[in-house]
Design a protein around this motif. Structure first.
Motif, PDB file in Angstrom:
ATOM      1  N   TYR A   1       0.853  -1.415  -0.053  1.00  0.00           N
ATOM      2  CA  TYR A   1      -0.038   0.212  -0.174  1.00  0.00           C
ATOM      3  C   TYR A   1       0.853   1.333   0.178  1.00  0.00           C
ATOM      4  N   HIS A   2       2.047   1.044   0.695  1.00  0.00           N
ATOM      5  CA  HIS A   2       2.969   2.295   0.598  1.00  0.00           C
ATOM      6  C   HIS A   2       3.234   2.659  -1.069  1.00  0.00           C
ATOM      7  N   ILE A   3       3.685   1.497  -1.495  1.00  0.00           N
ATOM      8  CA  ILE A   3       4.154   1.800  -2.848  1.00  0.00           C
ATOM      9  C   ILE A   3       3.003   2.306  -3.890  1.00  0.00           C
ATOM     10  N   MET A   4       1.862   1.809  -3.797  1.00  0.00           N
ATOM     11  CA  MET A   4       0.549   2.109  -4.443  1.00  0.00           C
ATOM     12  C   MET A   4       0.303   3.578  -3.987  1.00  0.00           C
ATOM     13  N   ALA A   5       0.245   4.053  -2.531  1.00  0.00           N
ATOM     14  CA  ALA A   5      -0.096   5.454  -2.334  1.00  0.00           C
ATOM     15  C   ALA A   5       0.989   6.317  -2.860  1.00  0.00           C
ATOM     16  N   HIS A   6       2.135   6.251  -2.941  1.00  0.00           N
ATOM     17  CA  HIS A   6       3.245   7.020  -3.525  1.00  0.00           C
ATOM     18  C   HIS A   6       2.982   6.928  -4.984  1.00  0.00           C
ATOM     19  N   TYR A   7       2.506   6.087  -5.662  1.00  0.00           N
ATOM     20  CA  TYR A   7       2.273   6.070  -7.057  1.00  0.00           C
ATOM     21  C   TYR A   7       1.121   6.962  -7.537  1.00  0.00           C
ATOM     22  N   LEU A   8       0.068   7.033  -6.519  1.00  0.00           N
ATOM     23  CA  LEU A   8      -0.914   7.592  -6.583  1.00  0.00           C
ATOM     24  C   LEU A   8      -0.722   9.140  -6.217  1.00  0.00           C
ATOM     25  N   PHE A   9       0.098   9.431  -5.321  1.00  0.00           N
ATOM     26  CA  PHE A   9       0.460  11.037  -4.996  1.00  0.00           C
ATOM     27  C   PHE A   9       1.281  11.336  -6.294  1.00  0.00           C
ATOM     28  N   PHE A  10       2.292  10.946  -6.688  1.00  0.00           N
ATOM     29  CA  PHE A  10       3.204  11.457  -7.692  1.00  0.00           C
ATOM     30  C   PHE A  10       2.470  11.595  -8.832  1.00  0.00           C
ATOM     31  N   THR A  11       1.690  10.779  -9.308  1.00  0.00           N
ATOM     32  CA  THR A  11       0.871  11.022 -10.349  1.00  0.00           C
ATOM     33  C   THR A  11      -0.409  11.835 -10.530  1.00  0.00           C
ATOM     34  N   LYS A  12      -0.591  12.045  -9.139  1.00  0.00           N
ATOM     35  CA  LYS A  12      -1.747  13.091  -9.143  1.00  0.00           C
ATOM     36  C   LYS A  12      -3.134  12.118  -9.609  1.00  0.00           C
ATOM     37  N   ASP A  13      -3.130  10.846  -9.375  1.00  0.00           N
ATOM     38  CA  ASP A  13      -4.226   9.709 -10.003  1.00  0.00           C
ATOM     39  C   ASP A  13      -5.423  10.569  -9.631  1.00  0.00           C
ATOM     40  N   PRO A  14      -6.521  10.440 -10.635  1.00  0.00           N
ATOM     41  CA  PRO A  14      -7.895  10.871 -10.229  1.00  0.00           C
ATOM     42  C   PRO A  14      -8.430  10.231  -8.944  1.00  0.00           C
ATOM     43  N   GLN A  15      -8.219   8.992  -8.509  1.00  0.00           N
ATOM     44  CA  GLN A  15      -8.926   8.756  -7.518  1.00  0.00           C
ATOM     45  C   GLN A  15      -8.354   9.364  -6.279  1.00  0.00           C
ATOM     46  N   TRP A  16      -6.956   9.584  -6.391  1.00  0.00           N
ATOM     47  CA  TRP A  16      -6.409  10.430  -5.298  1.00  0.00           C
ATOM     48  C   TRP A  16      -6.966  11.811  -5.144  1.00  0.00           C
ATOM     49  N   MET A  17      -6.975  12.288  -6.033  1.00  0.00           N
ATOM     50  CA  MET A  17      -7.493  13.954  -6.262  1.00  0.00           C
ATOM     51  C   MET A  17      -8.808  14.008  -5.987  1.00  0.00           C
ATOM     52  N   SER A  18      -9.546  12.992  -6.352  1.00  0.00           N
ATOM     53  CA  SER A  18     -10.918  12.894  -5.877  1.00  0.00           C
ATOM     54  C   SER A  18     -11.240  12.797  -4.375  1.00  0.00           C
ATOM     55  N   MET A  19     -10.713  11.842  -3.856  1.00  0.00           N
ATOM     56  CA  MET A  19     -10.604  11.469  -2.474  1.00  0.00           C
ATOM     57  C   MET A  19     -10.066  12.506  -1.622  1.00  0.00           C
ATOM     58  N   ALA A  20      -9.229  13.226  -2.049  1.00  0.00           N
ATOM     59  CA  ALA A  20      -8.484  14.264  -1.315  1.00  0.00           C
ATOM     60  C   ALA A  20      -9.267  15.336  -1.009  1.00  0.00           C
ATOM     61  N   SER A  21     -10.199  15.676  -2.277  1.00  0.00           N
ATOM     62  CA  SER A  21     -11.146  16.587  -2.187  1.00  0.00           C
ATOM     63  C   SER A  21     -12.162  16.573  -0.950  1.00  0.00           C
ATOM     64  N   PHE A  22     -12.349  15.417  -0.424  1.00  0.00           N
ATOM     65  CA  PHE A  22     -13.209  14.747   0.566  1.00  0.00           C
ATOM     66  C   PHE A  22     -12.472  15.175   2.124  1.00  0.00           C
ATOM     67  N   TYR A  23     -11.099  15.170   2.052  1.00  0.00           N
ATOM     68  CA  TYR A  23     -10.172  15.232   3.236  1.00  0.00           C
ATOM     69  C   TYR A  23      -9.317  16.274   3.254  1.00  0.00           C
ATOM     70  N   GLY A  24      -9.940  17.522   2.583  1.00  0.00           N
ATOM     71  CA  GLY A  24      -8.980  18.598   2.514  1.00  0.00           C
ATOM     72  C   GLY A  24      -8.662  19.220   3.953  1.00  0.00           C
ATOM     73  N   LYS A  25      -9.381  19.087   4.884  1.00  0.00           N
ATOM     74  CA  LYS A  25      -9.039  19.376   6.232  1.00  0.00           C
ATOM     75  C   LYS A  25      -7.839  18.792   6.811  1.00  0.00           C
ATOM     76  N   VAL A  26      -8.366  17.323   6.731  1.00  0.00           N
ATOM     77  CA  VAL A  26      -7.152  16.353   7.437  1.00  0.00           C
ATOM     78  C   VAL A  26      -5.675  16.668   6.558  1.00  0.00           C
ATOM     79  N   LEU A  27      -5.660  16.665   5.468  1.00  0.00           N
ATOM     80  CA  LEU A  27      -4.497  16.829   4.465  1.00  0.00           C
ATOM     81  C   LEU A  27      -3.776  18.094   4.824  1.00  0.00           C
ATOM     82  N   GLY A  28      -4.650  19.182   4.943  1.00  0.00           N
ATOM     83  CA  GLY A  28      -4.250  20.424   5.149  1.00  0.00           C
ATOM     84  C   GLY A  28      -3.561  20.572   6.372  1.00  0.00           C
ATOM     85  N   LYS A  29      -3.774  19.809   7.338  1.00  0.00           N
ATOM     86  CA  LYS A  29      -2.899  19.767   8.644  1.00  0.00           C
ATOM     87  C   LYS A  29      -1.562  19.336   8.337  1.00  0.00           C
ATOM     88  N   TYR A  30      -1.337  18.462   7.133  1.00  0.00           N
ATOM     89  CA  TYR A  30       0.058  17.891   6.951  1.00  0.00           C
ATOM     90  C   TYR A  30       0.677  18.744   6.073  1.00  0.00           C
TER      91      TYR A  30
END
Length: 623
Positions: free
Chosen positions: A304-333
């Motif tokens: 999962y760490h490998i996959m998560a980095h792949y999604l993060f580095f590529t700004k995968d649509p699943q990552w970007m969509s899910m991140a829009s629902f967790y903006g507050k928590v990701l903003g903390k980091y």
């Protein structure tokens, strides 16, 4: 246009309580026919339960009864795991379940969006212990390492020790060791040459005296620099020259020891540089690894760490969509897509704090990508092998397969000690996944199936959860094909729905307001039988009443008496209630009345006092 919501029931599972009425697909159909509904969800005990032959019988019965059927796919699909064996099992179960669904003529098939708790909590008891990490499409991880340079560099920097002996073949390892040895020797010789030259030049006067003495003897001599170069060349080729004066020989020998120590200290740097060159070259080409069955002591989390980095580095649509629902928590980091270290550092900080919300995002987005990958491969199989080949010459089944919808159901917390610790379970997570999947795969085949009991087992108030979702996501209901509409109960009993279930109505009303069953979209409200005692009972009538009010969008505060079962058309009607009141009218007077002549009833004494004989009273009492 508003389509009516359609009530339905599930068949239940034979394997839960072994009821004989559910022992075959045909018997399961026979069980639901008398329930008074026009639709039902066939609960598959095993993915390959409905064969082509038995499917013919089921479809025939359904057509004669005018009923719509859906299918609940395999309950053991590890659809979100990064291990290749698990991925292949899930792929097989998906295909077998879809085949069964098509055989029964289903309009949709239901898969649980998740089967497992967070990977850090999995003990792997009863599972395959060795691991082979794959991407979302079931390809070995070398594929995505080849595709993305940032992922490759991150992997080389942080993961090489864990994977080194799996990546390189024996010959490649020998070549790498040789390259390291040669580079170390080259570095040591250059270092030695430089240091010897520096130190001998400090002794130029001594060397000049040696040259002058040789010249006096009639020998041909060169310059000091030429003498130094000759000593260095002899030193590198044959070792310390024998004819050096003792003082110079001592200097040279000390420098040789120094160069060896320096090279030893430099070895790690040299080895890292050579290994990185070789790793980068091999991974960038996507060459085959020595072993895809990873032999190091790796946990499944690494996948999962490998996959998560792949999604993060590529700004995968699943990552970007899910991140829009967790903006507050990701903003903390302080999320930063240009920082290659961000995700690694954010995970380490979240782990130290046990930040459940960050982990919920992390697992949810990776699970969503794996499910998307499964669906992509399923589409390829469905359109080519299944419809094109297996169903060739069967136009009825081909049509069913082409139109089959796939819904992802809220998973239950199967381990009651881990509520909220499942890979992807929140309504907003599954919504994000489905909507993104539709866009990426260019298909409207994918839908939501909220299960209110399952939501409750995850440790949240299901009513508040869905009401909040309805506020935040104005089109949430448009993506719902079905709701498992048992009352939200964390005990997960699959109890019958009762008249007047306000919690259930509040959830469905919130979903109706954001598009459930509107604009030409049919949605099914399914009463679920898990096994054991038949839970339907009056539930169908209760659901029909709920639907009546939902279609009019009557607010919970404005519901009529029939919603609570008070109507002449149902068992709890007004006349019956009045009779119950009459039957108990004297209850408050118990122990307050004296009835000395019970044989003649309590009014006989008054009649006797007026001159009436007892036998006359008894004959006239009930005239």
């Amino acid at each position: 246009m508003i389509m009516p919501l359609i009530p339905g029931v599930t068949t239940g599972l034979y394997q839960v309580a072994r009821p004989t009425e559910l022992a075959t697909p045909t018997k399961k159909v026979g069980y639901v026919i008398p329930k008074g509904v026009a639709a039902f969800e066939f609960a598959g005990d095993i993915p390959h339960e409905v064969t082509y032959s038995e499917g013919e019988d089921v479809r025939h019965i359904m057509q004669k009864q005018g009923m719509t059927v859906a299918y609940h796919g395999s309950l053991t699909v590890p659809i979100e795991l990064p291990d290749r064996t698990e991925w292949r099992d899930a792929d097989d179960h998906i295909k077998r379940s879809i085949r069964s669904a098509v055989h029964v003529g289903a309009v949709y098939i239901d898969f649980h969006a998740s089967l497992n708790s967070w990977l850090e909590l999995i003990t792997y008891a009863g599972r395959k212990l060795s691991l082979t990490f794959v991407d979302h499409e079931g390809r070995f991880i070398s594929t995505i390492l080849k595709e993305n340079e940032r992922l490759r560099e991150w992997f080389i920097k942080y993961k090489w020790e864990d994977y080194m002996r799996d990546i390189f073949t024996r010959n490649e390892q020998i070549k790498l060791n040789s390259r390291v040895s040669l580079e170390e020797d080259r570095w040591r010789r250059e270092y030695l040459k430089k240091r010897v030259t520096e130190e001998l030049k400090k002794n130029s006067s001594i060397i000049q005296n040696i040259l002058n003495a040789a010249k006096a003897r009639g020998a041909t001599v060169g310059t000091v620099d030429e003498f130094i170069n000759e000593i260095v060349n002899d030193l590198l080729l044959r070792g310390v020259p024998r004819d050096l004066p003792p003082n110079l020989e001592k200097v040279v020998r000390n420098l040789m020891d120094e160069s060896r120590d320096a090279a030893t200290a430099m070895y790690a740097t040299i080895e890292a540089e050579e290994r990185t060159k070789v790793l980068r070259e091999k991974l960038s080409k996507g060459d085959r690894w020595e072993s895809e069955e990873l032999r190091s002591a790796l946990g499944v989390m690494d996948g999962y760490h490998i996959m998560a980095h792949y999604l993060f580095f590529t700004k995968d649509p699943q990552w970007m969509s899910m991140a829009s629902f967790y903006g507050k928590v990701l903003g903390k980091y302080k999320i930063n897509y240009s920082d290659n270290e961000w995700l690694r550092n954010a995970w380490r900080e979240a782990e130290s704090k046990n930040d459940v919300e960050f982990k919920e995002f992390f697992y949810g987005v990776c699970a969503a990508k794996y499910i998307e990958g499964h669906m992509k491969k399923m589409e390829e199989w469905l359109n080519n092998e299944f419809i094109g080949k297996e169903l060739a010459g069967k136009p009825e089944l081909q049509k069913i397969a082409r139109e089959l919808k796939i819904g992802f159901e809220t998973p239950d917390a199967r381990d009651p000690t881990l509520p909220g610790r499942y890979m992807i379970w929140r309504p907003k997570q599954i919504y994000s996944m489905v909507k993104t999947m539709r866009s990426v795969l260019k298909s409207t085949r994918y839908w939501l199936i909220p299960d209110f009991e399952h939501t409750a087992t995850q440790g949240v108030d299901a009513v508040l959860e869905y009401e909040q979702v309805a506020k935040e996501i104005p089109d949430f209901g448009k993506y719902i094909i079905s709701c498992h509409s048992n009352s939200p109960n964390p005990l997960h009993p699959h109890d019958p729905v009762e008249f007047g279930d306000m919690r259930l109505y509040r959830i469905l009303y919130a979903l109706r307001k954001v598009g459930l069953g509107k604009e030409g979209r049919t949605a099914f409200l399914i009463l679920e039988r898990g096994g054991g005692e038949d839970p339907v009972m009056r539930g169908v009538d209760a659901i029909r009443t709920i639907i009546k009010y939902l279609e009019k969008e009557i607010a919970p505060a404005d519901l009529g008496l029939d919603f609570f079962g008070i109507t002449e058309k149902m068992s709890g009607n007004m006349l019956r209630q009045e009779q119950i009141v009459r039957d108990h009218a004297y209850d408050p007077m118990k122990d307050l009345l004296e009835m000395s002549e019970e044989e003649w009833t309590m009014l006989s004494q008054a009649a006797i006092k007026k001159g009436k004989r007892p036998e006359v009273w008894k004959r006239g009492e009930f005239r």
